[in-house]
Write a protein that holds these residues in place. Structure first.
Motif, PDB file in Angstrom:
ATOM      1  N   VAL A 180      12.175  -3.387  -3.094  1.00  0.00           N
ATOM      2  CA  VAL A 180      11.285  -2.789  -3.728  1.00  0.00           C
ATOM      3  C   VAL A 180      10.855  -3.249  -5.069  1.00  0.00           C
ATOM      4  O   VAL A 180       9.870  -3.317  -5.721  1.00  0.00           O
ATOM      5  N   HIS A 181      12.099  -3.703  -5.655  1.00  0.00           N
ATOM      6  CA  HIS A 181      11.987  -4.332  -7.148  1.00  0.00           C
ATOM      7  C   HIS A 181      10.914  -5.500  -7.018  1.00  0.00           C
ATOM      8  O   HIS A 181      10.163  -5.794  -7.982  1.00  0.00           O
ATOM      9  N   ALA A 182      11.498  -6.284  -5.933  1.00  0.00           N
ATOM     10  CA  ALA A 182      10.542  -7.742  -6.181  1.00  0.00           C
ATOM     11  C   ALA A 182       9.279  -7.200  -5.758  1.00  0.00           C
ATOM     12  O   ALA A 182       8.343  -7.858  -6.430  1.00  0.00           O
ATOM     13  N   ALA A 198      13.170   3.078  -2.100  1.00  0.00           N
ATOM     14  CA  ALA A 198      13.777   2.291  -1.214  1.00  0.00           C
ATOM     15  C   ALA A 198      14.488   3.285  -0.163  1.00  0.00           C
ATOM     16  O   ALA A 198      14.121   2.839   1.091  1.00  0.00           O
ATOM     17  N   ALA A 199      15.015   4.292  -0.569  1.00  0.00           N
ATOM     18  CA  ALA A 199      15.473   5.210   0.466  1.00  0.00           C
ATOM     19  C   ALA A 199      14.319   5.820   1.382  1.00  0.00           C
ATOM     20  O   ALA A 199      14.205   5.930   2.551  1.00  0.00           O
ATOM     21  N   GLN A 200      13.130   6.140   0.694  1.00  0.00           N
ATOM     22  CA  GLN A 200      11.902   6.837   1.310  1.00  0.00           C
ATOM     23  C   GLN A 200      11.473   5.727   2.452  1.00  0.00           C
ATOM     24  O   GLN A 200      11.020   6.256   3.328  1.00  0.00           O
ATOM     25  N   ALA A 228       9.315   8.213  -9.666  1.00  0.00           N
ATOM     26  CA  ALA A 228      10.367   7.617  -8.634  1.00  0.00           C
ATOM     27  C   ALA A 228      10.737   6.489  -8.870  1.00  0.00           C
ATOM     28  O   ALA A 228      10.044   5.435  -9.318  1.00  0.00           O
ATOM     29  N   GLY A 229      12.029   6.490  -8.771  1.00  0.00           N
ATOM     30  CA  GLY A 229      12.727   5.046  -9.261  1.00  0.00           C
ATOM     31  C   GLY A 229      12.788   4.154  -8.174  1.00  0.00           C
ATOM     32  O   GLY A 229      12.721   4.700  -6.818  1.00  0.00           O
ATOM     33  N   VAL A 230      13.283   3.074  -8.369  1.00  0.00           N
ATOM     34  CA  VAL A 230      13.374   1.875  -7.146  1.00  0.00           C
ATOM     35  C   VAL A 230      14.553   2.345  -6.110  1.00  0.00           C
ATOM     36  O   VAL A 230      14.205   2.317  -4.913  1.00  0.00           O
ATOM     37  N   SER A 253       0.858  -1.174  -0.086  1.00  0.00           N
ATOM     38  CA  SER A 253       0.000   0.279   0.067  1.00  0.00           C
ATOM     39  C   SER A 253       0.962   1.404  -0.041  1.00  0.00           C
ATOM     40  O   SER A 253       0.529   2.270  -0.604  1.00  0.00           O
ATOM     41  N   GLU A 254       1.726   1.258   0.721  1.00  0.00           N
ATOM     42  CA  GLU A 254       2.892   2.509   0.969  1.00  0.00           C
ATOM     43  C   GLU A 254       3.405   2.531  -0.308  1.00  0.00           C
ATOM     44  O   GLU A 254       3.493   3.638  -0.966  1.00  0.00           O
TER      45      GLU A 254
END
Length: 167
Positions: free
Chosen positions: A37-39, A27-29, A21-23, A9-10
């Motif tokens: 994130v990719h998976a 991930a950082a956020q 937004a990139g992966v 959801s997030e």
């Protein structure tokens, strides 16, 4: 059927805010690995939950200030033919089937009322359309949204790992 957790959801929420937004940025956020994130994004796409990334068009800014919903009542067994006819009308944005007097709800956008009238006239000419009912859209105080529902559905699920959602 897949069940979404709070991380899914997030991720979707952040993509709704910024689809570019990139992966690594996501991930950082979120304080998780890029691989996670990719998976997750790959799984959401594979399961058909994420259907792609498309630009959001402001119809009014694009010169299409007249918007309407047209309910169409059909003759039985004419749905495929009517859908094919509706596909050929450029002002038709979306068609949904529905229960009730009208069988289809057609979302339409046009530059002028005359253009809208022409689009509706084209719909009525499609073989199998029995009746139409047009409702003009005056404004959209609550645009289409899905995030509150996703948040509600995933509120009691985990984050996918033992640490709390980043602040």
């Amino acid at each position: 059927m897949s069940s979404l957790d709070r991380l899914d959801s997030e991720l979707i929420k952040r993509l709704n805010t910024n689809a570019r937004a990139g992966v690594a940025e996501l991930a950082a956020q979120l304080g998780i690995s890029r691989n996670t994130v990719h998976a997750r994004l790959q799984r959401l796409e594979n399961e058909g939950i994420l259907k792609g990334f498309k630009p959001v068009i402001d119809l009014e800014a694009a010169g299409l200030s007249v918007q309407a919903f047209v309910g169409l009542e059909l003759e039985q067994r004419q749905l495929p033919h009517v859908i094919a006819g509706l596909r050929s009308i450029p002002q038709v944005l979306e068609v949904t089937t529905q229960a009730g007097r009208e069988d289809l709800l057609v979302r339409v956008a046009a530059a002028t009322l005359a253009d809208l009238q022409q689009a509706v006239a084209s719909m009525i000419e499609i073989q199998g359309v029995r009746h139409s009912n047009t409702t003009l859209s005056v404004s959209t105080p609550l645009p289409f949204r899905v995030q509150p529902l996703l948040d509600h559905l995933s509120k009691d699920s985990g984050w996918g790992r033992s640490t709390a959602l980043p602040g």
